[in-house]
Motif scaffolding. Sequence first.
Motif, PDB file in Angstrom:
ATOM      1  N   GLY A 109       1.313   7.590   9.552  1.00 32.46           N
ATOM      2  CA  GLY A 109       1.142   8.440  10.726  1.00 32.46           C
ATOM      3  C   GLY A 109       2.215   8.190  11.772  1.00 32.46           C
ATOM      4  O   GLY A 109       2.754   9.135  12.369  1.00 32.46           O
ATOM      5  N   ILE A 149      -5.739  -0.104   3.114  1.00 33.06           N
ATOM      6  CA  ILE A 149      -5.169   1.244   3.109  1.00 33.06           C
ATOM      7  C   ILE A 149      -5.094   1.805   4.515  1.00 33.06           C
ATOM      8  O   ILE A 149      -4.253   2.675   4.813  1.00 33.06           O
ATOM      9  CB  ILE A 149      -5.987   2.180   2.186  1.00 33.06           C
ATOM     10  N   ARG A 150      -5.925   1.316   5.422  1.00 31.80           N
ATOM     11  CA  ARG A 150      -5.911   1.810   6.798  1.00 31.80           C
ATOM     12  C   ARG A 150      -4.616   1.422   7.504  1.00 31.80           C
ATOM     13  O   ARG A 150      -4.121   2.159   8.366  1.00 31.80           O
ATOM     14  CB  ARG A 150      -7.130   1.286   7.556  1.00 31.80           C
ATOM     15  N   GLN A 179       0.807  -1.207   0.000  1.00 29.59           N
ATOM     16  CA  GLN A 179       0.000   0.000   0.000  1.00 29.59           C
ATOM     17  C   GLN A 179       0.849   1.270   0.000  1.00 29.59           C
ATOM     18  O   GLN A 179       0.417   2.311  -0.495  1.00 29.59           O
ATOM     19  CB  GLN A 179      -0.941   0.007   1.214  1.00 29.59           C
ATOM     20  N   ASP A 206      -2.081   3.922   6.171  1.00 31.26           N
ATOM     21  CA  ASP A 206      -2.312   5.231   6.772  1.00 31.26           C
ATOM     22  C   ASP A 206      -1.785   5.266   8.214  1.00 31.26           C
ATOM     23  O   ASP A 206      -1.196   6.265   8.650  1.00 31.26           O
ATOM     24  CB  ASP A 206      -3.804   5.567   6.773  1.00 31.26           C
ATOM     25  N   SER A 207      -2.021   4.178   8.938  1.00 34.69           N
ATOM     26  CA  SER A 207      -1.552   4.107  10.319  1.00 34.69           C
ATOM     27  C   SER A 207      -0.029   4.122  10.377  1.00 34.69           C
ATOM     28  O   SER A 207       0.573   4.799  11.228  1.00 34.69           O
ATOM     29  CB  SER A 207      -2.091   2.838  10.991  1.00 34.69           C
TER      30      SER A 207
END
Length: 246
Positions: free
Chosen positions: A162, A154-155, A39, A158-159
């Motif tokens: 971050g 995708i989460r 991703q 994203d994590s």
Amino acid sequence: FCFLSLSGCATIYNPATGRQETLLSTPIETALGNVARMQMGLISLRMGQVTDADFARVQTIGRRIAQVSDRQDVQYQFGVIREKSLNAFTLPGGTIYVHTGLIGKADDDELAAVLSHEMGHAAARHVAKHLQADLGFSLLVGIAGAAAGSPDAIRVADSMVGLISNGYSRRDELEADKLGIKYTMAAGYNPEGMVSFFEKMLEAHPEDAMDKAAVWQRTHPLTSTRIAEAKREIEKIRQGKFCPVC
């Protein structure tokens, strides 16, 4: 408490932290690492125009440190990204990427300290714990077992982005520093490389009065704090209060 057979996690003793911890299983964590790489577009261990010399140097030092890690249930991999910043990061399952800007600024002891610090995050399961806290066990297990390109994948990316952008907690970062010093020494490098690299970081990104005044608000430790803590840990080694084999 959760059972491995039901949810992909278990409560185990973690030798890196010395604590009983409820953790994702290694196969689940490794699968999530593969999801994150896909991703995030990290399709290779060599991203951009990376020289053979830089790549080989990271592999040689990384493999020496991997041999002394408290965690031996993952296959450590070491990647290099063509990027000028002084950065390195760890993905779930033991894949570590280093930016060429950092490689160019670090001598072998300093590069060993950086890789050892990142391996400290892997051994202490800091990355997996971050994902667990951010997304929850059930969702992570579902993502790990889903087909490539699942909507929730995708989460994970994203994590991870971050975490890379904002940094770990003070506790996790200082714990990884301590483990990094341990692994650096055990692999035969000079642990002072941790201090000298932090000093280079501080030179590149000086701290101002506001940084120090608001330290209680920070989730990430000041570089000056990390320097002081690293010096204290190394002093313990010199006084014979530290056993890298233990």
